[in-house]
Write an enzyme that holds these catalytic residues in place. Structure first.
Site, short mmCIF file in Angstrom:
data_model
loop_
_atom_site.label_atom_id
_atom_site.label_comp_id
_atom_site.label_asym_id
_atom_site.label_seq_id
_atom_site.Cartn_x
_atom_site.Cartn_y
_atom_site.Cartn_z
N ASN A 110 -26.70 75.82 38.54
CA ASN A 110 -27.35 76.50 39.65
C ASN A 110 -28.43 77.49 39.25
O ASN A 110 -29.40 77.70 39.96
CB ASN A 110 -26.30 77.25 40.48
CG ASN A 110 -25.27 76.33 41.09
OD1 ASN A 110 -25.53 75.16 41.31
ND2 ASN A 110 -24.09 76.88 41.38
N ARG B 218 -29.16 69.88 48.74
CA ARG B 218 -28.49 70.15 47.46
C ARG B 218 -27.53 71.33 47.56
O ARG B 218 -26.46 71.33 46.93
CB ARG B 218 -29.56 70.43 46.39
CG ARG B 218 -29.02 70.51 44.97
CD ARG B 218 -30.14 70.39 43.97
NE ARG B 218 -29.65 70.51 42.61
CZ ARG B 218 -29.97 71.51 41.78
NH1 ARG B 218 -30.78 72.47 42.19
NH2 ARG B 218 -29.50 71.53 40.55
N HIS C 56 -31.06 61.64 45.73
CA HIS C 56 -32.14 61.86 44.77
C HIS C 56 -33.41 61.11 45.14
O HIS C 56 -34.35 61.05 44.35
CB HIS C 56 -31.69 61.47 43.36
CG HIS C 56 -30.77 62.47 42.74
ND1 HIS C 56 -30.19 62.28 41.50
CD2 HIS C 56 -30.31 63.67 43.19
CE1 HIS C 56 -29.42 63.33 41.21
NE2 HIS C 56 -29.48 64.17 42.23
N HIS D 166 -23.62 71.28 46.32
CA HIS D 166 -23.09 72.21 45.33
C HIS D 166 -22.03 73.12 45.93
O HIS D 166 -21.16 73.63 45.21
CB HIS D 166 -24.23 73.03 44.72
CG HIS D 166 -25.03 72.27 43.71
ND1 HIS D 166 -25.43 72.81 42.51
CD2 HIS D 166 -25.50 71.01 43.71
CE1 HIS D 166 -26.11 71.92 41.82
NE2 HIS D 166 -26.18 70.81 42.55
#
Length: 326
Positions: free
Chosen positions: A92, A60, A191, A64
């Site tokens: 975040n 992740r 996911h 990001h």
């Protein structure tokens, strides 16, 4: 606005987003730090074995990072002088994890090869290794990124997809990064590991205007989520993104969303907002064929890893991933 009407956005975005694929190479550190991938892999493996959730956290972090200013390590920066950390952005804050693992990796790499390997490259390698350790595909990581001298709190609040995004919003958001529909569906498969906080999936439970909530046959799943996440309170309560096999990187994520049993609204929209369309068909394809999903995911990870990278003399190689070199 339908899926077909968004293709012009995608075409324009692909033209506008700089692609430096030819400037990144798998053996970039062959002469300067030939054992870098071994060092990163050793630390990642040791941390994931102790705490399996670290794998999803590192994956992740790479996402990001790349969706804000490109894959430049900006997500790792703390507040410093005029720099306002992206860690404070809504997507975040109290959510993004794994910074301590990156610190450990960077320290080990610096001991082996001082001021040689960028934090952005470390994130790319660690993301690949994390997927492999959870049973997912491997791919050749292209290297040569350099680290940003800036961060953007505004961009972090603007360009990181939200858990309540509509399908149109997701398509447009990915297009701004030069990523297409195939990338959207494949990368959403990340996911299959990881967890989400109650604040990320509360609307998915209680907003009965959402299309995935109108089917009575799924009320049992809704009730199970409601027992974890009440209408108020328990904001930081977590649950797996993939309720079937949360510890393994596999294709069960797609089986979930075909039943409207994705944890996040932004998962379920791939099917409920594109019934009979190309996106839903790709979901069916990946649900039926793990090998196809793995191949597509690996391809899209390489593509994502090339978003607006800094190369050559751009940026710097940070000694500490949290701060720019002064």
């Amino acid at each position: 606005m339908g899926v077909s009407k968004l293709w012009f956005i995608i075409v324009l975005a692909v033209i506008c987003v700089s692609s430096s694929t030819e400037e990144l190479v798998p053996d970039f550190y062959r002469e300067t730090c030939p054992w870098v991938e071994n060092v990163v892999s050793f630390v990642v493996r040791s941390r994931v074995l102790k705490q399996p959730r670290v794998a999803a956290q590192l994956l992740r972090l790479h996402f990001h990072d790349c969706f804000v200013q490109g894959c430049d390590g900006s997500v790792l920066l703390d507040n410093q002088g005029a720099i306002v950390s992206e860690k404070l952005a809504t997507p975040n804050l109290n959510s993004l994890r794994g910074f301590d693992v990156v610190d450990e990796i960077k320290a080990a790499v610096e001991e082996a090869c001082p001021l040689t390997v960028s934090c952005a490259d470390i994130l790319a390698i660690a993301a690949r290794d994390s997927v492999v350790l959870r049973g997912g595909p491997s791919w050749e990581v292209l290297l040569g990124r350099r680290d940003s001298l800036t961060a953007s709190l505004v961009d972090a609040n603007t360009f990181i997809p939200t858990p309540n995004s509509s399908l149109d919003a997701l398509i447009a958001n990915f297009a701004l990064q030069g990523l297409d529909i195939k990338d959207l569906v494949a990368l959403s498969g990340a996911h299959t590991i990881g967890v989400a906080r109650c604040t990320s999936f509360r609307q998915r439970i209680y907003d009965m205007s959402l299309e995935e909530n109108i089917y009575e046959r799924y009320s049992g799943f809704q009730k199970s989520l409601a027992s974890i996440c009440p209408a108020s309170g328990r904001d930081n309560q977590i649950t797996p993104l993939d309720y079937r096999t949360p510890a393994f990187f596999d294709n069960h994520y797609y089986l979930n969303i075909l039943e409207s049993k994705g944890l996040l609204h932004s998962d379920n929209v791939l099917v409920v907002e594109d019934q009979g369309g190309e996106i839903e068909q790709r979901v069916w394809d990946y649900a039926a064929n793990t090998e196809l999903f793995f191949e597509s995911f690996a391809d899209s990870m390489v593509k994502m890893g090339n978003i607006k990278v800094l190369v050559g003399v751009e940026g710097q190689i940070r000694e500490n991933c949290r701060f720019i070199n002064l």
